[in-house]
Design a protein around this motif. Structure first.
Motif, mmCIF file in Angstrom:
data_model
loop_
_atom_site.group_PDB
_atom_site.id
_atom_site.type_symbol
_atom_site.label_atom_id
_atom_site.label_comp_id
_atom_site.label_asym_id
_atom_site.label_seq_id
_atom_site.Cartn_x
_atom_site.Cartn_y
_atom_site.Cartn_z
ATOM 1 N N ASN A 234 0.826 -1.214 0.000
ATOM 2 C CA ASN A 234 0.000 0.000 0.000
ATOM 3 C C ASN A 234 0.863 1.269 0.000
ATOM 4 O O ASN A 234 2.089 1.199 0.134
ATOM 5 N N ALA A 235 0.162 2.411 -0.136
ATOM 6 C CA ALA A 235 0.858 3.692 -0.285
ATOM 7 C C ALA A 235 1.728 3.994 0.939
ATOM 8 O O ALA A 235 2.847 4.506 0.813
ATOM 9 N N GLN A 236 1.198 3.663 2.109
ATOM 10 C CA GLN A 236 1.939 3.964 3.336
ATOM 11 C C GLN A 236 3.275 3.222 3.380
ATOM 12 O O GLN A 236 4.320 3.807 3.682
ATOM 13 N N LYS A 237 3.232 1.953 3.032
ATOM 14 C CA LYS A 237 4.464 1.150 3.024
ATOM 15 C C LYS A 237 5.460 1.704 1.994
ATOM 16 O O LYS A 237 6.674 1.665 2.198
ATOM 17 N N VAL A 238 4.918 2.225 0.898
ATOM 18 C CA VAL A 238 5.787 2.781 -0.143
ATOM 19 C C VAL A 238 6.576 3.960 0.414
ATOM 20 O O VAL A 238 7.799 4.044 0.276
ATOM 21 N N ILE A 239 5.866 4.876 1.062
ATOM 22 C CA ILE A 239 6.547 6.078 1.563
ATOM 23 C C ILE A 239 7.503 5.716 2.704
ATOM 24 O O ILE A 239 8.616 6.230 2.778
ATOM 25 N N VAL A 379 6.109 14.039 -8.231
ATOM 26 C CA VAL A 379 7.022 13.690 -7.145
ATOM 27 C C VAL A 379 6.279 13.837 -5.815
ATOM 28 O O VAL A 379 5.690 14.887 -5.549
ATOM 29 N N LEU A 380 6.270 12.774 -5.014
ATOM 30 C CA LEU A 380 5.454 12.760 -3.793
ATOM 31 C C LEU A 380 6.220 12.208 -2.591
ATOM 32 O O LEU A 380 7.044 11.308 -2.751
ATOM 33 N N LYS A 381 5.895 12.759 -1.379
ATOM 34 C CA LYS A 381 6.454 12.170 -0.172
ATOM 35 C C LYS A 381 5.348 11.831 0.813
ATOM 36 O O LYS A 381 5.584 11.371 1.910
ATOM 37 N N ASP A 382 4.123 12.151 0.439
ATOM 38 C CA ASP A 382 3.018 12.034 1.373
ATOM 39 C C ASP A 382 2.141 10.841 0.977
ATOM 40 O O ASP A 382 1.639 10.785 -0.152
ATOM 41 N N SER A 383 1.964 9.903 1.902
ATOM 42 C CA SER A 383 1.262 8.674 1.533
ATOM 43 C C SER A 383 -0.211 8.932 1.194
ATOM 44 O O SER A 383 -0.798 8.235 0.380
ATOM 45 N N GLN A 387 -2.007 7.790 -2.164
ATOM 46 C CA GLN A 387 -3.239 6.983 -2.193
ATOM 47 C C GLN A 387 -4.271 7.636 -3.119
ATOM 48 O O GLN A 387 -4.934 6.963 -3.909
ATOM 49 N N LEU A 388 -4.371 8.980 -3.054
ATOM 50 C CA LEU A 388 -5.323 9.680 -3.916
ATOM 51 C C LEU A 388 -5.002 9.450 -5.385
ATOM 52 O O LEU A 388 -5.884 9.221 -6.213
ATOM 53 N N LEU A 389 -3.723 9.495 -5.676
ATOM 54 C CA LEU A 389 -3.308 9.297 -7.069
ATOM 55 C C LEU A 389 -3.623 7.865 -7.522
ATOM 56 O O LEU A 389 -4.060 7.631 -8.649
ATOM 57 N N ILE A 394 -7.102 4.143 -10.658
ATOM 58 C CA ILE A 394 -8.087 3.041 -10.718
ATOM 59 C C ILE A 394 -9.384 3.552 -11.339
ATOM 60 O O ILE A 394 -9.982 2.894 -12.188
ATOM 61 N N THR A 395 -9.819 4.752 -10.917
ATOM 62 C CA THR A 395 -11.045 5.317 -11.474
ATOM 63 C C THR A 395 -10.936 5.489 -12.983
ATOM 64 O O THR A 395 -11.890 5.300 -13.720
ATOM 65 N N LYS A 396 -9.752 5.836 -13.441
ATOM 66 C CA LYS A 396 -9.557 6.030 -14.885
ATOM 67 C C LYS A 396 -9.486 4.695 -15.632
ATOM 68 O O LYS A 396 -9.258 4.670 -16.832
ATOM 69 N N GLY A 397 -9.595 3.594 -14.898
ATOM 70 C CA GLY A 397 -9.545 2.283 -15.549
ATOM 71 C C GLY A 397 -8.123 1.778 -15.759
ATOM 72 O O GLY A 397 -7.908 0.833 -16.515
ATOM 73 N N LEU A 398 -7.158 2.414 -15.104
ATOM 74 C CA LEU A 398 -5.778 1.951 -15.260
ATOM 75 C C LEU A 398 -5.465 0.875 -14.221
ATOM 76 O O LEU A 398 -6.255 0.627 -13.318
ATOM 77 N N GLU A 399 -4.279 0.288 -14.371
ATOM 78 C CA GLU A 399 -3.933 -0.814 -13.473
ATOM 79 C C GLU A 399 -3.517 -0.352 -12.082
ATOM 80 O O GLU A 399 -3.597 -1.099 -11.125
ATOM 81 N N GLY A 400 -3.002 0.844 -12.007
ATOM 82 C CA GLY A 400 -2.494 1.336 -10.727
ATOM 83 C C GLY A 400 -1.359 2.300 -10.990
ATOM 84 O O GLY A 400 -1.389 3.049 -11.963
ATOM 85 N N LEU A 401 -0.347 2.243 -10.129
ATOM 86 C CA LEU A 401 0.789 3.159 -10.273
ATOM 87 C C LEU A 401 2.097 2.383 -10.301
ATOM 88 O O LEU A 401 2.187 1.269 -9.774
#
Ligand code: ATP
Length: 578
Positions: A234-239, A379-383, A387-389, A394-401
């Motif tokens: 998840n996003a938190q683990k990424v950051i 460029v992001l440092k905030d989880s 997550q919003l991105l 996903i809303t746009k029908g893409l696979e993710g990030l």
């Protein structure tokens, strides 16, 4: 070296079930080979006369080869056809018929170089009369062959060499032949990741030495082995792990590496196949939009519906991987290529530059966004923002990030935490599918027996050892039609003994060459003493719980592109984390 000597090595390689023996035999072969022919021997070992990425095909079907055999041994074609019906392998047919009917006046042995050159000639014959010319060329070669050589020779133009040797095994054997151990293998591997050309590496190693191999750099026209992603839940683990990332949309199409050399454009798939002829619109886009004399771009190509201005799902995009009706399909399903990296520009390799710099150069290099579109990055440092991105993607029908470390170089052929994929998932379940290789099948009972398969024994890839290790038996999720399909494909590549690169304690009814890649979804990864994936002396292996087939992936993945043991263990550790 004569082709007959080489064929004896082929024979030994074919009959071993042990990978260490494979390395040993190959290493002896390389020591014996004159340095200036090592490249040719390596390509022939892979059933080719050039590296995989060179679009050279010998183009001989069974019928033509049957004719060559009949002419060479002075027998009726019907005899050859009948034998082929019985044996299902023209190599064995050629061997047996050569034993029986070989003229007492067999012509003198040919050298490896002579045979290689003739086979190369096969790839250049085209146009009127080409069928007859190819048949004659192979017939003449067969007249020089002893039975064992005939067996291996005819398998080459048929694309049916049965040696089952992976690139890592060849690298091991080169290192062992040159240095007596695998000590310098990593350096060879680096050159391989930059050039994808094992023949070239072998030749330079034996002619000029290790220093020259290390100097082999990224070259226009030779595909760079793709950098791949690790997973985090998840996003938190990424950051937490990466601190600051460059986040990009993950488009679900297929990877295309575009090489521009002035007006000449070449394109490669993720598994290093040359796909240039498949995508005329990308060629045009690359010529128009790349503002550099020479460049290598890493992209994801997707089908686009010009009317609705929508990107289409993978099932549509994948229809563009075809050999025929290319222009028509290019009109129906035009592609756009999202460019996410630049690896080379104006004669300079960029792979050692940090990602942030490469992206800067990329933005300066692509003009407009008609066909090639520079992937947006943030460029992001905030989880929370990350997550919003992800939600937006996903809303746009893409696979993710895909999130990437800003300071990381491009690690050719690497899968590490420089790049991490974040996909949609539901809590607790496995977040991703697993790409497995079919190792064999187990006969079914009752109705299933009709289709010849009751369960598949499947494995994942241990890239350290270049071995396929068992991870599951799959019996559900396949329709009768799919069973038939698998059976048909598997029968063509079944083998009598366990292939040397398979390591499995379970023994299926029939072993097959590890070639067919399937995408599998499972509920969970569990520990299991039955399977060899991740198993060591005192530790059990890993297995899949409730596995089911999602799709066939052989069109875009080689067996070595299957999920690795290391990835499987990572996925096991991440299970259950939100
Ligand atoms: P999957 O089946 O999940 O795509 P994979 O094993 O094919 O997995 P991964 O390493 O998991 O490959 O995911 C990376 C793939 O995602 C790349 O090979 C590329 O084709 C695709 N991709 C899409 N968008 C991007 C992007 N912005 N940056 C890098 N890769 C991207």
């Amino acid at each position: 070296m004569t082709f007959s000597e080489l064929s004896n090595y082929f024979d030994k390689l074919e009959s071993t079930s042990s990978r260490l023996t494979l390395i040993d035999i190959l290493s002896q072969l390389f020591k014996k080979t004159p340095p200036d022919s090592i490249d040719k021997v390596i390509y022939l070992l892979q059933g080719r006369v050039a590296p995989f990425f060179a679009p050279l095909e010998m183009g001989m079907a069974d019928k033509m080869v049957e004719q060559s055999i009949a002419l060479a041994f002075g027998i009726q074609k019907e005899v050859v056809i009948k034998e082929n019906g019985l044996k299902g392998d023209l190599g064995l047919v050629a061997k047996d018929l050569s034993q029986k009917y070989r003229h007492s006046n067999k012509k003198e042995d040919l050298t490896v170089v002579q045979v290689f050159d003739s086979l190369t000639q096969l790839t250049t014959i085209s146009g009127v009369g080409s069928v007859d010319k190819k048949i004659t060329l192979l017939k003449v070669l067969l007249e020089h062959m002893d039975p064992v050589s005939a067996k291996h020779l005819v398998r080459i133009p048929l694309g049916n060499m049965r040696l089952g040797i992976g690139d890592p095994t060849i690298l091991d054997a080169l290192a062992s032949a040159k240095f007596g151990d695998k000590g310098h293998r990593k350096l060879l591997e680096g050159a391989y990741n930059r050039t994808s050309d094992l023949g070239l590496i072998g030749k330079i190693l034996f002619e000029k030495g290790l220093d020259s191999v290390q100097k082999l750099n990224v070259t226009i026209g030779k595909p760079i082995r793709s950098e791949l992603c690790e997973r985090l839940p998840n996003a938190q683990k990424v950051i937490e792990k990466m601190i600051e990332v460059d986040a990009q949309f993950k488009y679900d199409g297929f990877r295309v590496q575009i090489h521009k050399n002035n007006d000449e454009i070449t394109m490669f798939s993720r598994n290093l196949e040359n796909m240039t002829h498949m995508f005329p619109e990308l060629i045009e886009g690359a010529r128009k939009q790349i503002n550099a004399k020479t460049a290598i771009l890493d992209t994801e190509a997707l089908a686009f519906n010009p009317e609705s201005e929508e990107f289409l799902p993978f099932q549509e995009t994948t229809k563009r991987r075809r050999k025929y009706d290319i222009d028509e399909m290019a009109k129906r399903l035009p592609l756009k290529a999202f460019v996410f990296d630049i690896l080379y520009k104006n004669s300079k390799s960029l792979i050692d530059e940090p990602l942030s710099k490469r992206i800067e150069i990329l933005k300066e290099t692509i003009r407009g966004d008609e066909i090639l579109i520079v992937t947006k990055n943030q460029v992001l440092k905030d989880s929370k923002k990350l997550q919003l991105l992800l939600d937006d993607a996903i809303t746009k029908g893409l696979e993710g990030l895909v999130v990437k470390k800003l300071e990381s170089p491009y690690v050719a052929g690497g899968r590490n935490f420089n790049w991490v994929k974040l996909k949609r998932h539901s809590n607790g379940e496995l977040k991703d599918t697993i790409d497995c290789v079919i190792l064999g099948y187990i006969f079914g009972r009752g109705k299933r027996a009709e289709f010849g398969a009751g369960a598949l024994l499947v494995g994942v890839y241990d890239n350290k050892k270049d071995e396929f290790v068992s991870v599951s038996k799959i019996g559900t999720g396949l329709t009768d039609e799919e069973w038939r399909e698998i059976h048909k494909r598997a029968d063509k590549i079944k083998v009598e003994h366990k292939p040397a690169r398979i390591n499995s304690d379970l023994i299926p009814s029939v072993w097959i060459k590890p070639e067919i890649v399937i995408e599998v979804l499972a509920d969970e990864i569990t520990r299991s003493p039955l399977h060899t994936a991740g198993k060591s002396n005192d530790e059990p292996g890993y297995a899949l719980r409730f596995p089911r087939l999602v799709s066939f992936r052989s069109h875009d993945k080689k067996p070595e592109d299957a999920t690795t043991v290391k990835e499987l263990i990572e996925m096991f550790k991440q299970q259950g984390q939100k």
